[in-house]
Design a protein around this motif. Structure first.
Motif, short mmCIF file in Angstrom:
data_model
loop_
_atom_site.label_atom_id
_atom_site.label_comp_id
_atom_site.label_asym_id
_atom_site.label_seq_id
_atom_site.Cartn_x
_atom_site.Cartn_y
_atom_site.Cartn_z
N UNK A 16 0.83 -1.21 0.00
CA UNK A 16 0.00 0.00 0.00
C UNK A 16 0.87 1.26 0.00
N UNK A 17 2.00 1.23 0.71
CA UNK A 17 2.94 2.37 0.70
C UNK A 17 3.55 2.54 -0.68
N UNK A 18 3.94 1.44 -1.29
CA UNK A 18 4.58 1.51 -2.61
C UNK A 18 3.57 2.03 -3.64
N UNK A 19 2.33 1.60 -3.56
CA UNK A 19 1.31 2.10 -4.49
C UNK A 19 1.14 3.60 -4.35
N UNK A 20 1.17 4.11 -3.13
CA UNK A 20 1.01 5.54 -2.89
C UNK A 20 2.20 6.34 -3.43
N UNK A 21 3.38 5.82 -3.24
CA UNK A 21 4.59 6.57 -3.56
C UNK A 21 5.08 6.33 -4.99
N UNK A 22 4.50 5.36 -5.67
CA UNK A 22 4.99 4.91 -6.97
C UNK A 22 5.17 6.04 -7.99
N UNK A 23 4.16 6.88 -8.17
CA UNK A 23 4.24 7.93 -9.18
C UNK A 23 5.28 8.99 -8.84
N UNK A 24 5.27 9.47 -7.61
CA UNK A 24 6.25 10.49 -7.23
C UNK A 24 7.67 9.91 -7.22
N UNK A 25 7.80 8.63 -6.90
CA UNK A 25 9.10 7.96 -6.93
C UNK A 25 9.64 7.96 -8.36
N UNK A 26 8.78 7.64 -9.30
CA UNK A 26 9.17 7.62 -10.71
C UNK A 26 9.60 9.01 -11.18
N UNK A 27 8.87 10.04 -10.78
CA UNK A 27 9.21 11.41 -11.15
C UNK A 27 10.52 11.87 -10.53
N UNK A 28 10.72 11.55 -9.26
CA UNK A 28 11.87 12.04 -8.52
C UNK A 28 13.13 11.22 -8.78
N UNK A 29 12.99 9.90 -8.92
CA UNK A 29 14.15 9.02 -9.02
C UNK A 29 14.28 8.40 -10.41
#
Length: 122
Positions: A16-29
Motif C-alpha cells: 500500500x505504501x509503494x502504491x502511494x509513492x509509486x508515481x512520485x518515486x518515478x518522477x523524482x528518481x
C-alpha cells in the motif's frame, strides 16, 4: 558497505505504501517500482543515516515522511524504503528489517524463499 541478511516475509503493509509513492518515486528518481518489497533481516540495527532521499506526506498523499536510500541487491539497482517512524524506532517494522524496492519482483525473478541469505550493497 555490505549488509548480509536473510529473506523474510513482511507484515503485508508495504504494497500500500509503494502504491502511494509509486508515481512520485518515478518522477523524482526515475524508476518504475514493482508494487511490493523484499524484506531482509540483517540481524542488527541498521539506520539509514542522513544520506537519504525524502518524500514528504504531501508529495504522495500519505501520512508519514518516507526515507529512501540507494543500494544494490543481486546486482540490481534498488532502494531501501523506510518510513521516518520506523527509522526512529516508533513504527511497526523493527529496525533490523530492511525493505527493498526496485522495478522487479525479487522473489519471482530470483526464486527467493524465506531464510535464503542475501547481500545488500550500500
Amino acid at each position: 558497505m555490505i549488509l548480509q541478511g536473510q529473506v523474510v516475509s513482511g507484515l503485508g503493509e508495504a504494497s500500500s505504501w509503494v502504491k502511494k509513492i509509486k508515481n512520485v518515486f518515478s518522477e523524482k528518481i526515475g524508476m518504475e517500482l514493482f508494487e511490493g518489497t523484499l524484506n531482509i533481516d540483517v540481524n542488527c540495527e541498521y539506520l539509514l543515516g542522513t544520506d537519504v532521499i525524502k518524500f514528504a506526506p504531501n508529495e504522495y498523499g500519505g501520512t508519514q515522511e518516507v526515507l529512501v536510500k540507494e543500494c544494490s541487491v543481486l546486482g540490481k539497482k534498488s532502494y531501501i524504503l523506510r518510513t521516518k517512524a520506523n527509522e526512529n524506532e516508533e513504527g511497526t517494522q523493527p529496525i533490523n528489517i530492511i525493505e527493498i524496492v526496485s522495478n522487479v519482483n525479487f522473489r519471482e525473478k530470483y526464486n527467493l524463499k524465506d531464510g535464503e541469505k542475501i547481500e545488500i550493497i550500500i
